[in-house]
Design an enzyme around this catalytic site. Structure first.
Site, PDB file in Angstrom:
ATOM      1  N   LEU A  92       0.858  -1.180   0.000  1.00  0.00           N
ATOM      2  CA  LEU A  92       0.000   0.000   0.000  1.00  0.00           C
ATOM      3  C   LEU A  92       0.897   1.234   0.000  1.00  0.00           C
ATOM      4  O   LEU A  92       1.848   1.306   0.771  1.00  0.00           O
ATOM      5  CB  LEU A  92      -0.899   0.003   1.235  1.00  0.00           C
ATOM      6  CG  LEU A  92      -1.991  -1.073   1.232  1.00  0.00           C
ATOM      7  CD1 LEU A  92      -2.635  -1.165   2.598  1.00  0.00           C
ATOM      8  CD2 LEU A  92      -3.030  -0.790   0.161  1.00  0.00           C
ATOM      9  N   HIS A 108       2.752 -10.569  10.263  1.00  0.00           N
ATOM     10  CA  HIS A 108       3.835 -11.098   9.423  1.00  0.00           C
ATOM     11  C   HIS A 108       4.459 -12.311  10.120  1.00  0.00           C
ATOM     12  O   HIS A 108       4.725 -12.260  11.337  1.00  0.00           O
ATOM     13  CB  HIS A 108       4.890 -10.010   9.211  1.00  0.00           C
ATOM     14  CG  HIS A 108       6.004 -10.448   8.315  1.00  0.00           C
ATOM     15  ND1 HIS A 108       5.850 -10.540   6.941  1.00  0.00           N
ATOM     16  CD2 HIS A 108       7.273 -10.851   8.584  1.00  0.00           C
ATOM     17  CE1 HIS A 108       6.987 -10.981   6.407  1.00  0.00           C
ATOM     18  NE2 HIS A 108       7.860 -11.169   7.380  1.00  0.00           N
TER      19      HIS A 108
HETATM   20  C1  GRF Z   1      -0.132 -15.254   7.227  1.00  0.00           C
HETATM   21  O1  GRF Z   1       0.924 -16.169   7.430  1.00  0.00           O
HETATM   22  C2  GRF Z   1       0.330 -13.856   7.517  1.00  0.00           C
HETATM   23  O2  GRF Z   1       1.306 -13.793   8.503  1.00  0.00           O
HETATM   24  C3  GRF Z   1       0.883 -13.419   6.203  1.00  0.00           C
HETATM   25  O3  GRF Z   1       0.043 -14.010   5.238  1.00  0.00           O
HETATM   26  C4  GRF Z   1      -0.538 -15.189   5.774  1.00  0.00           C
HETATM   27  C5  GRF Z   1      -2.021 -15.060   5.612  1.00  0.00           C
HETATM   28  O4  GRF Z   1      -2.706 -16.244   5.966  1.00  0.00           O
HETATM   29  N1  GRF Z   1       0.927 -11.979   6.119  1.00  0.00           N
HETATM   30  P1  GRF Z   1      -4.286 -16.249   5.998  1.00  0.00           P
HETATM   31  O5  GRF Z   1      -4.804 -15.855   4.617  1.00  0.00           O
HETATM   32  O6  GRF Z   1      -4.751 -15.310   7.060  1.00  0.00           O
HETATM   33  O7  GRF Z   1      -4.656 -17.669   6.313  1.00  0.00           O
END
Ligand code: GRF
Length: 203
Positions: A92, A108
């Site tokens: 973004l 993350h």
């Molecule tokens: C998660 O591992 C998050 O940390 C990362 O992307 C993944 C998303 O998983 N940013 P979900 O779509 O919420 O299952």
């Protein structure tokens, strides 16, 4: 009054599900789910709870700025006051962030600042770490560079497989992201005036 939040997704949506199962209808109200990907499973999770959804495919807009503007317009129209990135696989830009000042957060799957960006778990395995973890942080214009809100670590000295690490990190993500939303909803987060990168949790 619950805090109206929007969730941006691109994929499976297990973090969205964690929010729907915990804070939604309590400290927060998920008022909008926006996806960058047509048919993302996360959209079904939102629809199952009657949360309005919209898809913003990159190809429908002349450029990223136009797409970001459209997303921000929709989120504002839905009265969102906090934007939660939950597996949103797009950057973004500052113009979007300026429309939600200090009100965009991300989860993350690493202990930032280690292993930002894509394939964080694979990066960590390639590096040979034995401690993995999860970070929830404010979003700035960089890649996973914003101030840290919450972090949690887990020791996995024998881990070799990204799926195994992801499975171990999932419960951490699903606890930390709702916890961050709860803290924001009750106004418990502020920046240390002497060191604005540091987030102070009151109470
Ligand atoms: C998660 O591992 C998050 O940390 C990362 O992307 C993944 C998303 O998983 N940013 P979900 O779509 O919420 O299952």
């Amino acid at each position: 009054m619950p805090l109206p939040i929007a969730v941006l997704v691109s994929g499976t949506g297990t973090n969205l599900q964690a929010l729907l199962d915990t804070v939604h209808g309590h400290e927060a109200e998920v008022v909008a789910v926006a996806s960058s990907v047509v048919g993302a499973p996360a959209l079904e999770r939102a629809a199952a709870r009657d949360v309005p959804t919209e898809v913003f495919p990159r190809a429908d807009y002349p450029d990223r700025a136009a797409r970001d503007e459209a997303i921000a317009d929709w989120l504002h129209a839905r009265s969102a006051r906090l934007v939660v990135l939950a597996g949103y696989m797009e950057l973004l830009r500052e113009r979007f962030l300026a429309r939600f000042p200090s009100a965009v957060i991300n989860v993350h799957p690493s202990l930032l600042p280690a292993f930002p960006g894509l394939h964080a778990i694979e990066q960590a395995l390639a590096y040979g770490v034995s401690v993995f973890g999860v970070t929830v942080h404010y979003v700035d214009a960089g890649v996973d560079t914003g101030p840290v809100i919450l972090q949690r670590a887990i020791e996995l000295p024998d881990a070799r497989d990204p799926d195994e690490v992801l499975a171990a990190l999932r419960p951490l993500e699903h606890a930390l992201l709702p916890e961050a939303v709860r803290l924001i909803a009750r106004g418990a987060l502020r920046r240390d005036p002497e060191h604005p990168r540091r987030v102070i949790i009151d109470g």
